[in-house]
Design an enzyme around this catalytic site. Structure first.
Site, PDB file in Angstrom:
ATOM      1  N   HIS A 153       0.774 129.558  78.039  1.00  0.00           N
ATOM      2  CA  HIS A 153       0.128 128.283  77.592  1.00  0.00           C
ATOM      3  C   HIS A 153       1.674 127.540  77.264  1.00  0.00           C
ATOM      4  CE1 HIS A 153      -3.966 128.796  76.786  1.00  0.00           C
ATOM      5  NE2 HIS A 153      -3.789 130.116  75.938  1.00  0.00           N
ATOM      6  N   ASP A 177      -2.526 128.670  81.855  1.00  0.00           N
ATOM      7  CA  ASP A 177      -3.977 128.569  81.209  1.00  0.00           C
ATOM      8  C   ASP A 177      -4.143 127.051  80.547  1.00  0.00           C
ATOM      9  OD1 ASP A 177      -6.422 129.023  80.065  1.00  0.00           O
ATOM     10  OD2 ASP A 177      -5.669 130.401  78.561  1.00  0.00           O
ATOM     11  N   LYS A 209      -6.444 124.616  81.084  1.00  0.00           N
ATOM     12  CA  LYS A 209      -7.975 124.157  80.959  1.00  0.00           C
ATOM     13  C   LYS A 209      -7.924 122.643  81.085  1.00  0.00           C
ATOM     14  CE  LYS A 209      -9.086 128.089  77.829  1.00  0.00           C
ATOM     15  NZ  LYS A 209      -7.951 128.512  77.408  1.00  0.00           N
ATOM     16  N   THR A 235      -6.237 111.363  85.889  1.00  0.00           N
ATOM     17  CA  THR A 235      -5.484 112.172  84.797  1.00  0.00           C
ATOM     18  C   THR A 235      -5.051 113.431  85.026  1.00  0.00           C
ATOM     19  OG1 THR A 235      -6.625 110.479  83.233  1.00  0.00           O
ATOM     20  CG2 THR A 235      -5.415 112.667  82.166  1.00  0.00           C
ATOM     21  N   ARG A 248      -2.887 139.294  72.160  1.00  0.00           N
ATOM     22  CA  ARG A 248      -2.302 139.680  70.947  1.00  0.00           C
ATOM     23  C   ARG A 248      -2.592 141.372  71.029  1.00  0.00           C
ATOM     24  NH1 ARG A 248      -5.455 135.357  67.310  1.00  0.00           N
ATOM     25  NH2 ARG A 248      -6.676 135.463  69.428  1.00  0.00           N
TER      26      ARG A 248
HETATM   27  O1  6AU Z   1      -6.184 138.234  73.490  1.00  0.00           O
HETATM   28  P1  6AU Z   1      -6.153 137.102  72.819  1.00  0.00           P
HETATM   29  O2  6AU Z   1      -7.120 136.829  71.914  1.00  0.00           O
HETATM   30  O3  6AU Z   1      -4.634 137.257  72.049  1.00  0.00           O
HETATM   31  O4  6AU Z   1      -5.785 136.017  73.874  1.00  0.00           O
HETATM   32  C1  6AU Z   1      -6.664 135.624  74.634  1.00  0.00           C
HETATM   33  C2  6AU Z   1      -6.192 134.700  75.595  1.00  0.00           C
HETATM   34  C3  6AU Z   1      -5.769 133.161  74.806  1.00  0.00           C
HETATM   35  C4  6AU Z   1      -6.805 132.147  75.157  1.00  0.00           C
HETATM   36  O5  6AU Z   1      -6.679 130.835  75.335  1.00  0.00           O
HETATM   37  C5  6AU Z   1      -7.631 132.580  76.451  1.00  0.00           C
HETATM   38  O6  6AU Z   1      -7.173 134.211  76.523  1.00  0.00           O
HETATM   39  N1  6AU Z   1      -9.059 132.642  76.458  1.00  0.00           N
HETATM   40  C6  6AU Z   1      -9.559 131.701  77.574  1.00  0.00           C
HETATM   41  C7  6AU Z   1      -9.076 131.450  78.766  1.00  0.00           C
HETATM   42  C8  6AU Z   1      -7.973 132.518  79.536  1.00  0.00           C
HETATM   43  O7  6AU Z   1      -9.041 130.571  79.306  1.00  0.00           O
HETATM   44  C9  6AU Z   1     -10.776 131.404  77.729  1.00  0.00           C
HETATM   45  C10 6AU Z   1     -11.826 132.150  76.736  1.00  0.00           C
HETATM   46  O8  6AU Z   1     -13.027 131.753  76.707  1.00  0.00           O
HETATM   47  N2  6AU Z   1     -11.212 132.897  75.715  1.00  0.00           N
HETATM   48  C11 6AU Z   1      -9.931 133.029  75.505  1.00  0.00           C
HETATM   49  O9  6AU Z   1      -9.552 133.687  74.749  1.00  0.00           O
HETATM   50  O10 6AU Z   1      -4.665 132.691  75.724  1.00  0.00           O
END
Ligand code: 6AU
Length: 242
Positions: free
Chosen positions: A62, A91, A93, A100, A213
């Site tokens: 990100h 990522d 989105k 844009t 995490r």
């Molecule tokens: O394992 P985490 O919770 O620390 O991180 C999850 C990562 C984060 C979110 O921005 C992303 O996955 N994410 C996404 C993505 C990949 O697009 C979509 C979603 O529905 N949930 C989610 O957690 O970087």
């Protein structure tokens, strides 16, 4: 059916070169693990990526949360992608009108199009890539998923897959990627819900787990990344041998 094919077979079925490359890496590194390195300092990200690199097929970023982003960070990340053989997934989105998004993707400070092998978009504004969210109460269900699948099939030269919580199609060339994954399950205080690698890849039949995490928040990320890799890949092997 995609869910009973090997990654090797699916790489051969895919037309898109990025998809082919990703399936190839997954097969060769025996890894369907993406690590989401959501840290805010360049040096910390680079250090983490070098540690987990051997175990992952994708590193997800990100870049807009980095406090000290520079072109040098990008070149270091690219060097690590070559060293460890993984793809870079920004990522971002995207969710705006085409004009844009063109500026956001190609220009600005980040110039994502220059270095990210993969990025993602919501399909709310129309053709793009699906987002089916892992957070509780998300609205990306039903018709939204169906329409998104249609958009993907109509643009399969550009779309390589989906962010989803369970397999949304059996087309061999599309890769289903699942975030919200932790070995111990649970959630966080802001609505994130975690599922286990086996639940995602075996029970819900997705292809790749995205772990943030669960790996970046531990004291021994390299060893823990390997644990996630083994768990997710064993779940894939169990699925295809059913
Ligand atoms: O394992 P985490 O919770 O620390 O991180 C999850 C990562 C984060 C979110 O921005 C992303 O996955 N994410 C996404 C993505 C990949 O697009 C979509 C979603 O529905 N949930 C989610 O957690 O970087």
């Amino acid at each position: 059916l995609a869910s009973s094919m090997t990654f090797k077979q699916r790489g051969e079925a895919a037309q898109n070169l990025v998809a082919r490359r990703l399936f190839n890496i997954m097969e060769n590194k025996q890894s369907n693990l993406a690590v989401s390195v959501d840290l805010t300092k360049s040096a910390d990200i680079i250090k983490m990526v070098d540690q987990v690199g051997p175990h992952v097929c994708v590193v997800k970023t990100h870049v807009d949360i980095i406090e000290d982003f520079t072109a040098d960070f990008v070149s270091k990340l690219q060097k690590l992608a070559e060293k460890h053989n993984f793809l870079i997934f920004e990522d971002r989105k995207y969710a705006d009108i085409g004009n844009t998004v063109c500026h956001q993707y190609g220009g600005g400070i980040y110039k994502v199009a220059d270095w990210a092998h993969i990025t993602n978009a919501h399909t709310v504004p129309g053709p793009g890539v699906v987002q089916e969210m892992s957070s509780s109460g998300n609205l990306a269900t039903g018709e939204y998923t169906k329409e998104t699948l249609k958009i993907a099939r109509d643009h399969s030269d550009f779309v390589i897959g989906f962010i989803c919580q369970s397999r949304i199609c059996e087309d061999p060339e599309f890769i289903c990627m699942t975030p919200g994954v932790k070995l111990e399950g649970g959630g966080d205080s802001l609505g994130q819900q975690y599922t286990t690698p086996r639940d995602a890849v075996f029970s819900r039949r997705t292809d790749l787990v995205i772990v943030g995490r669960g790996i970046t928040g531990v004291t021994n990320p390299e060893a823990v990344a390997n644990e996630y890799r083994l768990a997710a890949f064993a779940s894939y092997q169990e699925r295809i041998s059913q």
